[in-house]
Enzyme design. Structure first.
Site, PDB file in Angstrom:
ATOM      1  N   LYS A  20       0.836  -1.203   0.000  1.00 34.56           N
ATOM      2  CA  LYS A  20       0.000   0.000   0.000  1.00 34.56           C
ATOM      3  C   LYS A  20       0.870   1.252   0.000  1.00 34.56           C
ATOM      4  O   LYS A  20       0.577   2.222  -0.710  1.00 34.56           O
ATOM      5  CB  LYS A  20      -0.928  -0.012   1.215  1.00 34.56           C
ATOM      6  CG  LYS A  20      -1.884   1.175   1.296  1.00 34.56           C
ATOM      7  CD  LYS A  20      -3.045   0.869   2.206  1.00 34.56           C
ATOM      8  CE  LYS A  20      -2.673   0.902   3.668  1.00 34.56           C
ATOM      9  NZ  LYS A  20      -2.627   2.275   4.214  1.00 34.56           N
ATOM     10  N   SER A  21       1.948   1.236   0.803  1.00 34.94           N
ATOM     11  CA  SER A  21       2.814   2.414   0.900  1.00 34.94           C
ATOM     12  C   SER A  21       3.435   2.761  -0.445  1.00 34.94           C
ATOM     13  O   SER A  21       3.467   3.929  -0.857  1.00 34.94           O
ATOM     14  CB  SER A  21       3.917   2.170   1.931  1.00 34.94           C
ATOM     15  OG  SER A  21       3.383   1.997   3.213  1.00 34.94           O
ATOM     16  N   ARG A  25       2.594   6.138  -3.143  1.00 30.80           N
ATOM     17  CA  ARG A  25       3.670   7.006  -3.601  1.00 30.80           C
ATOM     18  C   ARG A  25       3.842   6.932  -5.111  1.00 30.80           C
ATOM     19  O   ARG A  25       4.108   7.948  -5.769  1.00 30.80           O
ATOM     20  CB  ARG A  25       4.973   6.634  -2.873  1.00 30.80           C
ATOM     21  CG  ARG A  25       4.969   7.046  -1.402  1.00 30.80           C
ATOM     22  CD  ARG A  25       5.951   6.235  -0.583  1.00 30.80           C
ATOM     23  NE  ARG A  25       6.068   6.690   0.799  1.00 30.80           N
ATOM     24  CZ  ARG A  25       5.183   6.416   1.755  1.00 30.80           C
ATOM     25  NH1 ARG A  25       4.111   5.685   1.465  1.00 30.80           N
ATOM     26  NH2 ARG A  25       5.368   6.859   2.988  1.00 30.80           N
ATOM     27  N   GLY A  96      -5.136   8.199   5.678  1.00 31.36           N
ATOM     28  CA  GLY A  96      -4.242   9.204   6.225  1.00 31.36           C
ATOM     29  C   GLY A  96      -3.082   9.510   5.302  1.00 31.36           C
ATOM     30  O   GLY A  96      -2.628  10.661   5.210  1.00 31.36           O
ATOM     31  N   SER A 169       4.390  12.191  12.571  1.00 31.43           N
ATOM     32  CA  SER A 169       4.179  11.334  11.398  1.00 31.43           C
ATOM     33  C   SER A 169       5.293  11.545  10.390  1.00 31.43           C
ATOM     34  O   SER A 169       5.577  12.679  10.000  1.00 31.43           O
ATOM     35  CB  SER A 169       2.833  11.638  10.733  1.00 31.43           C
ATOM     36  OG  SER A 169       2.690  10.896   9.537  1.00 31.43           O
ATOM     37  N   ASP A 315       2.914  -0.024  12.345  1.00 29.56           N
ATOM     38  CA  ASP A 315       1.855  -0.896  11.851  1.00 29.56           C
ATOM     39  C   ASP A 315       1.998  -2.336  12.322  1.00 29.56           C
ATOM     40  O   ASP A 315       1.070  -3.142  12.177  1.00 29.56           O
ATOM     41  CB  ASP A 315       1.816  -0.858  10.318  1.00 29.56           C
ATOM     42  CG  ASP A 315       1.266   0.449   9.783  1.00 29.56           C
ATOM     43  OD1 ASP A 315       0.634   1.194  10.565  1.00 29.56           O
ATOM     44  OD2 ASP A 315       1.472   0.743   8.591  1.00 29.56           O
ATOM     45  N   LYS A 342      -3.306   6.531  14.703  1.00 35.94           N
ATOM     46  CA  LYS A 342      -3.580   5.875  13.426  1.00 35.94           C
ATOM     47  C   LYS A 342      -5.081   5.912  13.172  1.00 35.94           C
ATOM     48  O   LYS A 342      -5.786   6.803  13.659  1.00 35.94           O
ATOM     49  CB  LYS A 342      -3.024   4.452  13.449  1.00 35.94           C
ATOM     50  CG  LYS A 342      -1.500   4.402  13.588  1.00 35.94           C
ATOM     51  CD  LYS A 342      -0.828   4.917  12.331  1.00 35.94           C
ATOM     52  CE  LYS A 342       0.670   4.789  12.385  1.00 35.94           C
ATOM     53  NZ  LYS A 342       1.319   5.219  11.117  1.00 35.94           N
ATOM     54  N   ARG A 346      -4.450   2.429  18.388  1.00 32.20           N
ATOM     55  CA  ARG A 346      -4.199   0.990  18.311  1.00 32.20           C
ATOM     56  C   ARG A 346      -3.635   0.414  19.603  1.00 32.20           C
ATOM     57  O   ARG A 346      -3.797  -0.777  19.866  1.00 32.20           O
ATOM     58  CB  ARG A 346      -3.257   0.694  17.137  1.00 32.20           C
ATOM     59  CG  ARG A 346      -3.933   0.865  15.788  1.00 32.20           C
ATOM     60  CD  ARG A 346      -2.987   0.622  14.628  1.00 32.20           C
ATOM     61  NE  ARG A 346      -3.701   0.755  13.356  1.00 32.20           N
ATOM     62  CZ  ARG A 346      -3.112   0.972  12.197  1.00 32.20           C
ATOM     63  NH1 ARG A 346      -1.789   1.090  12.133  1.00 32.20           N
ATOM     64  NH2 ARG A 346      -3.812   1.078  11.093  1.00 32.20           N
ATOM     65  N   ARG A 389      -6.007  -3.075  10.245  1.00 32.08           N
ATOM     66  CA  ARG A 389      -4.932  -3.819  10.904  1.00 32.08           C
ATOM     67  C   ARG A 389      -5.419  -4.511  12.177  1.00 32.08           C
ATOM     68  O   ARG A 389      -4.980  -5.626  12.489  1.00 32.08           O
ATOM     69  CB  ARG A 389      -3.752  -2.895  11.186  1.00 32.08           C
ATOM     70  CG  ARG A 389      -3.232  -2.231   9.916  1.00 32.08           C
ATOM     71  CD  ARG A 389      -1.771  -1.931   9.929  1.00 32.08           C
ATOM     72  NE  ARG A 389      -1.368  -1.290   8.686  1.00 32.08           N
ATOM     73  CZ  ARG A 389      -1.160  -1.913   7.536  1.00 32.08           C
ATOM     74  NH1 ARG A 389      -1.304  -3.231   7.468  1.00 32.08           N
ATOM     75  NH2 ARG A 389      -0.818  -1.251   6.447  1.00 32.08           N
TER      76      ARG A 389
END
Length: 434
Positions: A20-21, A25, A96, A169, A315, A342, A346, A389
């Site tokens: 996903k990251s 990008r 986010g 972040s 994560d 997050k 969490r 998650r």
């Protein structure tokens, strides 16, 4: 939708979804350019939100396959370096990453862009990034004056030097590096505090390099020269170690006797969450990573508690917490305060959920300790809290809890791993959704 999980023994070969990251990008980097084919992307709710933002800025994003979490490709026609002023509000949904990356991009528009999202996203901190955009010559405001979305951003920031905290972040750094490459002056980022989740910035720098954009580390942070152009004809997204963590943890706690769970797509990259392999090894798992083949094999093993610093890998906290509940002794997850900001808190959510399943835990502001030696997991109904998650980690716990475990809000796995429950079922897990 609820997921119902019963004690299971699993085995087999599967493949992790794309990262996903990297997908986020790559879509935005392609948007800054002129035209790129992004292959093997993650097709899920969050990257789709980033794609919609690129279109709002004047680009075009076409997904060539849909719905199974592994789209064939994305054809991106970019907006040529400078995003146009959107015709409408940009809805970042629950993403986010989208919100933060797009905030800096919006700072380049001549006009103003309005960014919002769902209730969870509107509660997440954006203030340091807004301050950064303003100090670089743009306009950036929270409509409620609380540093949270909805945001109003624009007026063509020009670049320069900006000081921001590193412990809220890492996405603030990523956003400014990506936007800074096309400013006149470039952007130099001075970190006021220690950088948390630092590997995610290295992911960003890796992607930017693949798109022909230079960045550099400095004594106090990072710098990206201005006047650069994004460009590559094709970009391939690697597999996602955050998603792999659930599959590997499931194998470590629930693999059938003498059998293995093998996860494909595990080629080395800048992903910090590849640390899950080291965590499992330190806990005593029988885990083997063939980096050349891109495969990780794991067998069920007797696990022992360890201390894990998640400053760079937030994560992984839900996964490690579940492993700790199965392990003997104490598992201490430290340097974890930023994990509270997050999709949900969490730290608190995992403490509450594991206690409901019968685990003994100690929660502190910056840590979570799971007392595995005092824990016997029993099935219960636990809340997913709208967090993909949490849902996946608690599903893993259900594989070894006595009786049936019900995880509410199971549909939220679509954020990062749309095929999660099908994958678990294919490995032999007794799991159903309704």
């Amino acid at each position: 939708m609820d997921a119902h999980v019963s004690p299971s023994r699993i085995a087999g070969r599967t493949r992790a979804p794309p990262s996903k990251s990297y997908t986020h990008r790559a879509i935005l980097a392609a948007g800054y350019g002129s035209g790129t084919t992004v292959t093997d992307p993650l097709d899920s709710a969050d990257p789709r939100a980033t794609g919609r933002a690129v279109e709002a800025f004047g680009g075009e994003v076409v997904w060539t396959d849909e719905g199974d979490g592994s789209a064939g490709a994305i054809e991106v026609t970019g907006f040529g370096g400078r995003p146009g002023t959107p015709d409408d509000v940009i809805d970042c949904a629950n993403s986010g990453t989208t919100m933060r990356l797009v905030t800096a991009a919006a700072g380049l528009t001549d006009g103003l862009a309005v960014l919002t999202g769902d209730g969870s996203l509107r509660s997440r901190p954006q203030g340091p990034l807004l301050d950064g955009v303003e100090s670089l010559g743009g306009r950036a405001e929270s409509t409620r004056r609380n540093g949270q979305a909805p945001l109003v951003v624009g007026e063509a920031m020009t670049g320069g030097t900006v000081a921001i905290p590193g412990d809220v972040s890492s996405q603030f750094v990523t956003a400014l590096l990506m936007a800074g490459a096309v400013t006149e002056a470039g952007i130099e980022i001075d970190l006021e505090t220690e950088l948390k989740s630092a590997p995610y910035v290295e992911i960003t720098r890796e992607v930017l390099a693949d798109f022909g954009v230079d960045t550099e580390r400095t004594e106090r942070g990072f710098r990206v020269p201005g006047g650069q152009s994004y460009g590559t004809d094709e970009y391939a997204v690697p597999g996602d170690f955050s998603s792999m963590s659930y599959l590997l943890a499931a194998g470590a706690v629930a693999a059938a006797e003498g059998e293995r769970v093998v996860v494909e797509g595990a080629r080395p990259s800048a992903q910090g969450d590849s640390a899950i392999v080291d965590v499992l090894d330190r806990m005593g798992a029988d885990v083997d990573w063939d980096e050349a083949a891109g495969e990780i094999a794991v067998r069920r093993s007797a696990l022992s508690g360890v201390e894990v610093d998640v400053g760079d890998t937030p994560d992984l906290l839900p996964t490690i917490a579940v492993l700790g509940a199965v392990a003997d002794g104490e598992t201490r997850i430290v340097n974890a305060e930023h994990v509270r900001y997050k999709e949900t808190d969490r730290v608190a959510a995992m403490a509450e959920s594991l206690e409901k399943l019968g685990a003994e835990v100690t929660e502190r502001q910056d840590s979570l300790t799971v007392h595995g030696g005092d824990t016997e997991l029993s099935g219960a109904t636990v809340r997913g809290r709208g967090d993909h998650r949490l849902v996946m980690a608690l599903t893993v716990a259900g594989l070894v809890a006595e009786g049936e475990t019900t995880v509410t809000g199971a549909e939220h796995v679509d954020v990062s791993f749309p095929g999660f429950f099908g994958t678990m079922g294919d490995l032999g897990a007794a799991v159903s959704t309704e």
